[in-house]
Design a protein around this motif. Structure first.
Motif, mmCIF file in Angstrom:
data_model
loop_
_atom_site.group_PDB
_atom_site.id
_atom_site.type_symbol
_atom_site.label_atom_id
_atom_site.label_comp_id
_atom_site.label_asym_id
_atom_site.label_seq_id
_atom_site.Cartn_x
_atom_site.Cartn_y
_atom_site.Cartn_z
ATOM 1 N N PHE A 1 32.955 -8.909 -16.105
ATOM 2 C CA PHE A 1 31.692 -9.006 -16.499
ATOM 3 C C PHE A 1 30.539 -9.038 -16.064
ATOM 4 O O PHE A 1 30.083 -8.476 -15.370
ATOM 5 N N ILE A 2 31.082 -10.453 -14.941
ATOM 6 C CA ILE A 2 30.462 -10.950 -14.188
ATOM 7 C C ILE A 2 30.065 -9.830 -13.094
ATOM 8 O O ILE A 2 28.724 -10.426 -12.568
ATOM 9 N N ARG A 3 31.238 -10.057 -12.409
ATOM 10 C CA ARG A 3 31.039 -9.298 -11.619
ATOM 11 C C ARG A 3 30.031 -7.949 -11.976
ATOM 12 O O ARG A 3 29.537 -7.571 -11.211
ATOM 13 N N ASP A 4 29.901 -7.251 -13.000
ATOM 14 C CA ASP A 4 29.530 -5.846 -13.165
ATOM 15 C C ASP A 4 27.756 -6.484 -13.597
ATOM 16 O O ASP A 4 26.580 -6.232 -13.249
ATOM 17 N N SER B 1 39.340 -17.154 -5.575
ATOM 18 C CA SER B 1 38.627 -16.297 -5.697
ATOM 19 C C SER B 1 37.456 -15.943 -5.468
ATOM 20 O O SER B 1 37.000 -15.212 -4.934
ATOM 21 N N ALA B 2 36.631 -16.944 -5.472
ATOM 22 C CA ALA B 2 35.484 -17.213 -4.673
ATOM 23 C C ALA B 2 35.287 -17.624 -3.058
ATOM 24 O O ALA B 2 34.219 -16.622 -3.001
ATOM 25 N N LEU B 3 35.982 -17.966 -2.797
ATOM 26 C CA LEU B 3 36.193 -18.081 -1.304
ATOM 27 C C LEU B 3 36.746 -16.405 -0.860
ATOM 28 O O LEU B 3 36.170 -16.309 0.255
ATOM 29 N N GLY B 4 38.063 -15.942 -1.196
ATOM 30 C CA GLY B 4 38.506 -14.583 -0.516
ATOM 31 C C GLY B 4 37.209 -13.503 -1.225
ATOM 32 O O GLY B 4 36.741 -12.691 -0.047
ATOM 33 N N LEU B 5 36.025 -13.564 -2.272
ATOM 34 C CA LEU B 5 35.236 -12.795 -2.128
ATOM 35 C C LEU B 5 34.084 -13.468 -1.145
ATOM 36 O O LEU B 5 33.514 -11.853 -0.338
ATOM 37 N N LEU B 6 34.055 -14.125 -0.879
ATOM 38 C CA LEU B 6 32.646 -14.715 0.158
ATOM 39 C C LEU B 6 32.579 -14.491 1.678
ATOM 40 O O LEU B 6 32.426 -13.708 2.548
ATOM 41 N N VAL C 1 35.245 -25.616 -17.762
ATOM 42 C CA VAL C 1 35.335 -24.416 -17.826
ATOM 43 C C VAL C 1 33.665 -23.598 -17.459
ATOM 44 O O VAL C 1 33.934 -22.396 -16.665
ATOM 45 N N ILE C 2 33.488 -24.804 -17.439
ATOM 46 C CA ILE C 2 31.511 -23.860 -16.910
ATOM 47 C C ILE C 2 31.266 -23.949 -15.146
ATOM 48 O O ILE C 2 30.669 -23.657 -14.609
ATOM 49 N N GLU C 3 32.160 -25.300 -14.769
ATOM 50 C CA GLU C 3 31.974 -25.751 -13.477
ATOM 51 C C GLU C 3 32.649 -24.033 -13.096
ATOM 52 O O GLU C 3 31.765 -23.812 -11.976
ATOM 53 N N ALA C 4 33.773 -23.606 -13.212
ATOM 54 C CA ALA C 4 34.590 -22.283 -12.832
ATOM 55 C C ALA C 4 33.642 -21.236 -13.046
ATOM 56 O O ALA C 4 33.351 -20.035 -12.337
ATOM 57 N N ASN C 5 32.774 -20.940 -14.376
ATOM 58 C CA ASN C 5 32.698 -19.896 -14.105
ATOM 59 C C ASN C 5 31.009 -20.238 -13.349
ATOM 60 O O ASN C 5 30.551 -19.266 -13.312
ATOM 61 N N ALA C 6 30.088 -21.287 -13.125
ATOM 62 C CA ALA C 6 29.691 -21.282 -12.117
ATOM 63 C C ALA C 6 29.733 -20.620 -10.702
ATOM 64 O O ALA C 6 29.024 -20.050 -10.248
ATOM 65 N N ILE C 7 30.472 -21.202 -10.085
ATOM 66 C CA ILE C 7 31.390 -21.208 -8.799
ATOM 67 C C ILE C 7 31.646 -19.253 -8.834
ATOM 68 O O ILE C 7 31.015 -18.407 -7.863
ATOM 69 N N CYS C 8 32.394 -18.283 -10.005
ATOM 70 C CA CYS C 8 32.794 -16.965 -10.703
ATOM 71 C C CYS C 8 31.032 -16.395 -9.952
ATOM 72 O O CYS C 8 31.032 -15.561 -9.215
ATOM 73 N N PHE C 9 30.294 -16.971 -11.584
ATOM 74 C CA PHE C 9 28.985 -16.033 -10.975
ATOM 75 C C PHE C 9 28.055 -16.333 -9.434
ATOM 76 O O PHE C 9 27.232 -15.227 -9.209
ATOM 77 N N SER C 10 28.033 -17.141 -9.123
ATOM 78 C CA SER C 10 27.320 -18.113 -7.885
ATOM 79 C C SER C 10 27.996 -17.209 -6.356
ATOM 80 O O SER C 10 27.564 -16.429 -5.637
ATOM 81 N N SER C 11 28.781 -16.845 -6.667
ATOM 82 C CA SER C 11 29.989 -16.297 -5.843
ATOM 83 C C SER C 11 29.886 -14.354 -6.068
ATOM 84 O O SER C 11 29.472 -13.932 -4.541
ATOM 85 N N CYS C 12 29.512 -14.071 -6.809
ATOM 86 C CA CYS C 12 29.417 -12.682 -7.185
ATOM 87 C C CYS C 12 28.044 -12.148 -6.591
ATOM 88 O O CYS C 12 27.964 -11.316 -6.019
ATOM 89 N N LEU C 13 26.654 -12.843 -7.034
ATOM 90 C CA LEU C 13 25.597 -12.459 -6.686
ATOM 91 C C LEU C 13 25.323 -12.902 -5.251
ATOM 92 O O LEU C 13 25.225 -11.815 -4.942
ATOM 93 N N LEU C 14 26.128 -13.999 -4.153
ATOM 94 C CA LEU C 14 25.870 -14.060 -3.048
ATOM 95 C C LEU C 14 26.585 -12.481 -2.139
ATOM 96 O O LEU C 14 26.114 -12.643 -0.864
#
Length: 230
Positions: free
Chosen positions: A95-98, A179-184, A128-141
């Motif tokens: 959902f966050i990616r979309d 996951s975020a590092l791979g995406l970035l 879990v919120i820390e992990a969510n923030a990592i996911c959200f910010s990396s998707c935007l970047l």
């Protein structure tokens, strides 16, 4: 913060949407919704996958109320998909990616404020919120890596993730960092994916180690992979 207080606070944002109709619509968009979107929307997004069920439900309901007023094409349709109401982490990440793709339609200033808020949540008291923030910010970047104004965020987030990946005591945070590092890495250099492939191999080894006590540790795998590279 008390979970009941958190859920009530997020529900209050949704109640404000009742003033965004009729003659008050434009004033609502210019004042109240702007404040909520810039300051509180990222927090709402992060708590959609809160540990507490009541907080999750309050955030989902509020997001549904605010989404039509935000005037972002395709945003409301995401809320009708199964992953929005799912409690599975993998569905939340999808959902966050979309969602990130839809939010990138907004002005650079709005996206900039979302990133600032998400990065601040890297120090949230809830893993879990820390992990969510990592996911959200990396998707935007990863979607906005071609914008020079976001370069400082990219380097800041990347360096932070590298540190958290090795030092965080929480598995959900470490997994989010991998996951975020791979995406970035892929976003920064799409023509050369060797670094991201190496991260994937380390992540795979890490998962195998969790189930196999005889598996090699990630550090040893990384050293062996580095030795193979020319």
């Amino acid at each position: 913060m008390n979970t009941k207080l958190r859920s009530n606070a997020f529900a209050a944002y949704g109640a404000l949407s009742n003033y965004g109709v009729g003659l008050q619509h434009q004033a609502f968009l210019e004042q109240v919704l702007h404040i909520i979107s810039s300051c509180h929307l990222p927090r709402l997004i992060l708590h959609l996958h809160d540990d507490d069920l009541n907080v999750r439900l309050a955030c989902r309901n509020t997001f549904k109320q605010l989404a039509p007023l935000m005037e972002v094409d395709g945003l409301s349709s995401l809320l009708n998909k199964q992953y929005f109401t799912s409690d599975r982490r993998s569905d939340y990440e999808d959902f966050i990616r979309d969602l990130a793709k839809q939010l990138c339609q907004l002005s650079a200033a709005r996206v900039d404020s979302y990133l600032e808020s998400a990065i601040q949540a890297f120090d949230a008291p809830w893993p879990v919120i820390e992990a969510n923030a990592i996911c959200f910010s990396s998707c935007l970047l990863s979607l906005l890596d071609d914008q020079p104004s976001l370069a400082p965020y990219f380097s800041q987030v990347f360096a932070t993730l590298v540190g958290k990946m090795s030092r965080s005591p929480d598995a959900v945070v470490r997994a989010a960092c991998f996951s975020a590092l791979g995406l970035l890495v892929k976003a920064a250099n799409p023509l050369s994916s060797s670094a991201s492939q190496q991260l994937d191999r380390i992540d795979s080894s890490r998962n195998s180690q969790d189930s196999d006590p005889n598996a090699k540790p990630p550090a040893q795998v990384q050293e062996e992979e580095s030795a193979k590279d020319p």
